[in-house]
Write a protein that holds these residues in place. Structure first.
Motif, mmCIF file in Angstrom:
data_model
loop_
_atom_site.group_PDB
_atom_site.id
_atom_site.type_symbol
_atom_site.label_atom_id
_atom_site.label_comp_id
_atom_site.label_asym_id
_atom_site.label_seq_id
_atom_site.Cartn_x
_atom_site.Cartn_y
_atom_site.Cartn_z
ATOM 1 N N HIS A 144 45.859 8.592 79.630
ATOM 2 C CA HIS A 144 46.827 8.309 78.572
ATOM 3 C C HIS A 144 48.212 8.156 79.189
ATOM 4 C CE1 HIS A 144 46.899 12.547 79.113
ATOM 5 N NE2 HIS A 144 46.821 12.975 77.862
ATOM 6 N N LYS A 165 40.522 14.261 76.535
ATOM 7 C CA LYS A 165 41.429 13.787 75.482
ATOM 8 C C LYS A 165 42.013 12.432 75.826
ATOM 9 C CE LYS A 165 45.673 14.985 73.005
ATOM 10 N NZ LYS A 165 46.734 16.006 72.797
ATOM 11 N N ASP A 222 52.439 -0.313 70.188
ATOM 12 C CA ASP A 222 52.794 1.105 70.074
ATOM 13 C C ASP A 222 54.310 1.250 70.129
ATOM 14 O OD1 ASP A 222 52.755 3.923 70.170
ATOM 15 O OD2 ASP A 222 52.580 3.923 72.367
ATOM 16 N N LYS A 230 40.293 21.529 68.913
ATOM 17 C CA LYS A 230 39.018 21.108 69.485
ATOM 18 C C LYS A 230 38.203 22.255 70.069
ATOM 19 C CE LYS A 230 40.747 19.810 74.106
ATOM 20 N NZ LYS A 230 40.884 18.675 75.054
ATOM 21 N N THR A 284 37.612 16.527 67.003
ATOM 22 C CA THR A 284 38.627 16.520 65.954
ATOM 23 C C THR A 284 38.714 15.149 65.292
ATOM 24 O OG1 THR A 284 40.427 15.906 67.460
ATOM 25 C CG2 THR A 284 39.931 18.248 67.237
ATOM 26 N N ALA A 285 39.499 15.075 64.228
ATOM 27 C CA ALA A 285 39.583 13.832 63.456
ATOM 28 C C ALA A 285 40.125 12.670 64.273
ATOM 29 C CB ALA A 285 40.454 14.057 62.219
ATOM 30 N N ASP A 286 41.005 12.957 65.249
ATOM 31 C CA ASP A 286 41.573 11.882 66.068
ATOM 32 C C ASP A 286 40.721 11.555 67.288
ATOM 33 O OD1 ASP A 286 42.030 14.038 67.709
ATOM 34 O OD2 ASP A 286 44.188 13.733 67.909
ATOM 35 N N GLY A 287 39.540 12.164 67.378
ATOM 36 C CA GLY A 287 38.626 11.875 68.475
ATOM 37 C C GLY A 287 38.737 12.813 69.657
ATOM 38 N N ASP A 288 39.708 13.712 69.661
ATOM 39 C CA ASP A 288 39.873 14.624 70.786
ATOM 40 C C ASP A 288 38.665 15.545 70.889
ATOM 41 O OD1 ASP A 288 40.946 15.942 72.932
ATOM 42 O OD2 ASP A 288 42.397 17.107 71.759
ATOM 43 N N TRP A 348 39.393 9.768 74.786
ATOM 44 C CA TRP A 348 38.925 9.653 73.412
ATOM 45 C C TRP A 348 40.041 9.502 72.377
ATOM 46 C CZ3 TRP A 348 34.054 8.449 73.339
ATOM 47 C CH2 TRP A 348 33.246 8.830 74.410
ATOM 48 N N THR A 349 41.291 9.700 72.781
ATOM 49 C CA THR A 349 42.388 9.497 71.834
ATOM 50 C C THR A 349 43.249 8.287 72.188
ATOM 51 O OG1 THR A 349 43.900 10.982 73.031
ATOM 52 C CG2 THR A 349 42.484 11.976 71.339
ATOM 53 N N THR A 350 42.899 7.570 73.236
ATOM 54 C CA THR A 350 43.622 6.356 73.620
ATOM 55 C C THR A 350 42.941 5.143 73.000
ATOM 56 O OG1 THR A 350 44.310 7.335 75.734
ATOM 57 C CG2 THR A 350 44.395 4.936 75.568
#
Length: 417
Positions: free
Chosen positions: A129, A153, A97, A231, A305-309, A156-158
């Motif tokens: 996160h 979040k 990252d 979301k 959402t598309a990024d998993g949030d 699911w976004t990490t």
């Protein structure tokens, strides 16, 4: 000894569940120092924030905000025995990252480690996160152990590998839904180190009995509460409301800030709903609860959402249930862990605006069903979602952590009965 409780931002109107826990831990004898990665941005504080005794300590949100402080901290932590291990962990993470955000977290960790009071014996962070990144590096530098509360979040976004690394580093952790628990346990070789602890509510702040039925003389009032972010699905709610018959007498109150407020207002204009919708913006908790008490129906059309949030189990659903307010929500994440469709509320599929409109129309026209669902939710919340048991468990784990008991989970099991 105190616990350093680390958060991304403090205080926040949308995180009453965290403030409730901090206050509950204080009432159980756990002294804390609140560490925030950001300064507050909300226009209000809740009553519970003002009841908390813990000092507030703020890290530099951006390293450029205070270069002398950051440089001084870096010189100090370079002398710590764990600095090279922390630097190696950062180098590995930065390879995956390579962002300024990752560099900022290592700099914040250096400040946290360098300025750590001697009476801090443990670190506990909310969210896996960015707060967990700071705590992970600081723990390696100082040798102070850490634990976590994971929510939504942050899980699911990490990236999964990053979560796996953090789960291996932490001594233990809790999360607030069964859905979260199953996923996190699948990422670690020691699934028992993560436990399910629902946030619940401190019902002493709510009515002891269900509220009486509202008069039908005034327009039907719907309420939704939450930050205007993707979301939450508030645009789906507006689309659903536009499907209701023109003669239907209703009004919607939205409480919350967020980046999408302007676009929601524009959508309401296009759908010719503006005169029926009141966007109140961020409000103190007293105002939120007063509005819940005067509403006829609570609606929260959450989505992934598309990024998993996604949401976890939004605390505002429990707050609505505390007023015996009937609810409509979506089958997203852990919401079905609380609401059973047709029993304690209504559930529809995410993004299904036709089904959402139909559910709203049905409840608008059936006073008895609204009362039945609201009372069932009230009973369910009081039976299974009280805050005290979860706070008792976290307090027991923190006491054992401060005392250096190992292995923590086994030694703490008897302390909660």
């Amino acid at each position: 000894m105190r616990v350093a409780t680390i958060l991304k931002g403090y205080p926040r109107l949308s995180e009453t569940f965290i403030a409730q826990e901090i206050r509950g831990l204080e009432q159980r004898g756990i002294a804390q120092r609140i560490v925030s990665l950001r300064h507050p941005t909300d226009p209000y504080e809740h009553d519970v924030h003002r009841e908390i005794d813990a000092e507030r300590y703020y890290l530099p949100e951006y390293l450029k905000d205070d270069p002398p402080r950051v440089s001084r901290a870096r010189r100090n932590v370079e002398r710590l025995p764990g600095f090279e291990v922390a630097k190696a962990a950062f180098t590995r993470d930065f390879a995956r990252d390579p962002t300024a955000n990752r560099q900022r977290r290592f700099g914040q960790a250096a400040v946290l480690a360098a300025e750590m009071p001697e009476d801090i014996g443990w670190m506990h962070c909310h969210f896996l996160h960015t707060p967990a990144s700071v705590v992970h590096y600081a723990s390696l530098m100082t040798g102070i152990g850490w634990s976590f509360s994971a929510h939504a979040k942050d899980i699911w976004t990490t990236p999964p590998q990053e979560l796996t690394d953090k789960l291996a580093s932490a001594a233990w952790g809790v999360t607030c839904t069964r859905t979260n628990l199953d996923y996190l346990q699948s990422l670690t070789g020691d699934p028992d180190k993560i436990e399910l602890v629902y946030h619940g509510l401190d019902f002493s702040r709510f009515p002891k009995e269900p509220r009486p039925e509202r008069s039908e003389d005034s327009p039907f009032t719907l309420i939704t509460v939450g930050r205007a972010v993707e979301k939450k699905g508030f645009d789906d709610l507006l689309t659903a409301l536009a499907r209701l018959p023109d003669e239907a007498r209703w009004r919607l109150v939205h409480i919350g800030g967020g980046a999408l407020i302007s676009s929601l207002k524009a959508q309401a204009e296009r759908l010719r709903l503006s005169e029926r919708i009141e966007f109140r913006g961020p409000q103190p908790r007293t105002a939120v609860l007063a509005t819940l008490e005067e509403a006829d129906l609570f609606v929260l059309p959450s989505r992934v959402t598309a990024d998993g949030d996604r949401d976890g189990l939004p605390n505002v659903l429990l707050e609505a249930a505390a007023f015996a307010l009937p609810m409509i929500a979506t089958r997203v994440s852990a919401i079905p862990e609380f609401i059973e469709d047709g029993v304690s509320g209504r559930l529809v599929e995410q993004r299904d605006t036709e089904a959402l409109a139909a559910a709203i129309a049905t409840l608008m026209g059936d006073r008895n069903l609204r009362r039945h669902l609201g009372l069932a939710a009230f009973r369910r919340a009081h039976a299974d979602f009280k805050a005290a048991p979860g706070i008792d468990r976290v307090a027991a784990m923190l006491r054992c952590s401060l005392a250096g008991d190992q292995p923590i989970r086994e030694r703490c099991a008897a302390s909660v009965g």
